[in-house]
Design an enzyme around this catalytic site. Structure first.
Site, PDB file in Angstrom:
ATOM      1  CG  ASP A  85      -2.041   0.953   1.195  1.00  0.00           C
ATOM      2  OD1 ASP A  85      -2.420   1.345  -0.078  1.00  0.00           O
ATOM      3  OD2 ASP A  85      -2.431   1.575   2.121  1.00  0.00           O
ATOM      4  CE  LYS A 103      -2.886   5.097   1.088  1.00  0.00           C
ATOM      5  NZ  LYS A 103      -4.450   4.837   1.100  1.00  0.00           N
ATOM      6  CG  ASN A 122       0.168   4.971   3.566  1.00  0.00           C
ATOM      7  OD1 ASN A 122      -0.690   5.572   4.199  1.00  0.00           O
ATOM      8  ND2 ASN A 122      -0.441   3.635   3.044  1.00  0.00           N
ATOM      9  CG  ASP A 136      -0.251   2.981   7.162  1.00  0.00           C
ATOM     10  OD1 ASP A 136      -0.189   1.809   7.423  1.00  0.00           O
ATOM     11  OD2 ASP A 136      -1.202   3.734   7.533  1.00  0.00           O
ATOM     12  CB  THR A 159      -4.818   2.923  -2.195  1.00  0.00           C
ATOM     13  OG1 THR A 159      -4.776   2.990  -0.946  1.00  0.00           O
ATOM     14  CG2 THR A 159      -5.612   3.987  -2.562  1.00  0.00           C
TER      15      THR A 159
END
Length: 438
Positions: free
Chosen positions: A195, A197, A200, A213, A230
């Site tokens: 994840d 992005k 994060n 994260d 996501t």
């Protein structure tokens, strides 16, 4: 080398007092001088390791101590979301600055996220890399779980990207190189992030990027089947409900490189269905503006490959001509092209002047006592709001996280809101991670 006892004491004070200042910045600028004689170190109780200045204070103690909320001075809020809040905090004894993430147990129970949170904590606690945000430790009380995290003064990369619209090639290449190195380290430890992005990714006071994260991360050598992450960043194998491995992170690097340079993810569309379709077809288009070099486009094309086995490896990314030509080896980056994105003016200036004076032998030339900043001066610089309080969990938070889109999610968040812990239905911060299948 600093041989005087006075110089050793000054540097020890910097090491002890400035949890907020990354001592690497001092070592980068004066590394050839920083050190001390064994005698001065012994008299000042400084560790004799030649690299002592590269170690943040009390990290070992942080991992071992049984903490409670009474050990911290709570400062200003740094963020809030569906499951609680994040605060600036200072450990009372050492004055070490951290970010304290407060998660409400009631919300964990409601969304059955105990196992996911435990896995996230176990993974992040054991990671040690300059581009991975440290999780120093954790504790809990009857209502809340507290995570003691490294404080990243520069905030979210997402905010910087939204402010500037898109990044220059040097800045983008520096971030991609830093991310590549961090992911290579994670993959060596069998950790797949899943994840990555802008929301994060955090920046420290020098603009150094940090993965922050690990809510969807997994530690495994075998392929996984959970569809998570996501929407705009999902790899084709996830969209098609196929097994996936570490190559999903390589795909995400291609997505991020595109977004850094053009300001939007490459497969963004009006609906989830259209986004899914574009991802599966790898419907990649390069707009005419802003101008982006052919070398950068080549890297993106070689990462956004449907067959995961044919995507560019992390090692090959670091060897790519665009990365070699544009990235800053030190990892710092800022919109203006300088190394420091958000210098902490008073403290940083004081530190550098003090070390410079020690190095040049001009410290205390007249025999006058050295004047160090007071706690009040530090408090003013850190903009601590000592009247703030860690809230009690609300029975019901208001607002629903957006499943799609860049919106902020909760317009009127309840007191039980916190960012960065994903759950079914998406995060409160816009493009929320959603469990789509498992």
């Amino acid at each position: 080398m600093i041989a005087s006892q006075e110089g050793a004491i000054v540097l020890k004070w910097l090491h002890w007092r400035l949890g907020l200042i990354n001592s690497l910045s001092l070592a980068d600028m004066y590394g050839q001088y920083i050190g001390t004689s064994d005698q001065a170190a012994s008299e000042s109780n400084i560790p004799l390791s030649p690299h002592w200045l590269y170690v943040k204070p009390s990290e070992t103690k942080m991992a071992q101590k049984q903490w409670s909320l009474q050990d911290f001075e709570i400062g200003k809020p740094l963020g809030k979301g569906k499951f609680g809040r994040v605060y600036l905090a200072r450990e009372l004894k050492s004055k070490f600055i951290v970010a304290l993430k407060v998660i409400f147990k009631e919300q964990m129970e409601k969304y059955k996220l105990h196992h996911q949170l435990k896995r996230e904590m176990e993974i992040q606690t054991n990671l040690r890399h300059p581009n991975v945000l440290r999780l120093y430790g954790w504790f809990h009380d009857d209502d809340r779980i507290y995570l003691i995290l490294e404080y990243a003064h520069g905030g979210e990369l997402y905010r910087q990207l939204r402010k500037t619209g898109h990044l220059g090639e040097r800045q983008a290449a520096t971030y991609i190189a830093s991310l590549t190195q961090a992911l290579a380290y994670c993959h060596e430890k069998d950790v797949i992030h899943r994840d990555i992005k802008p929301e994060n990714l955090l920046l420290d006071h020098e603009g150094r990027l940090k993965i922050a994260d690990f809510g969807w991360s997994v530690q495994s050598r075998s392929k996984r089947h959970t569809m998570c992450g996501t929407l705009d960043y999902l790899a084709p194998e996830m969209v098609e409900n196929k097994a996936h491995d570490y190559a999903v992170d390589n795909w995400t690097l291609g997505i991020l490189c595109y977004e850094f340079l053009f300001g939007v993810p490459p497969f963004e569309a009006e609906s989830q269905t259209d986004t899914f379709r574009r991802i599966m077809k790898v419907d990649l288009r390069f707009p005419s503006t802003p101008h982006v070099s052919s070398e950068a486009k080549n890297l993106i094309i070689r990462l956004l490959v449907k067959d995961s086995s044919k995507r560019l490896s992390l090692q090959k990314i670091m060897e790519h001509p665009w990365i070699i030509k544009n990235s800053d080896p030190l990892g710092g980056s800022s919109p203006s092209g300088g190394r420091y994105s958000k210098p902490i003016s008073f403290i940083t200036t004081f530190c550098l002047k003090l070390v410079k004076s020690v190095v040049e032998g001009s410290l205390d030339p007249n025999g006058d006592p050295i004047t160090l900043p007071t706690d009040e001066e530090f408090d003013a610089e850190l903009t601590f709001d000592l009247n703030s309080r860690v809230p009690s969990p609300a029975k019901k938070g208001r607002g629903k996280g957006n499943k799609k889109g860049r919106g902020k999610g909760n317009k009127k968040p309840g007191k039980g809101d916190i960012p960065a812990v994903p759950g079914p239905g998406g995060l409160g911060k816009g493009r929320g991670a959603k469990v789509l299948s498992s």
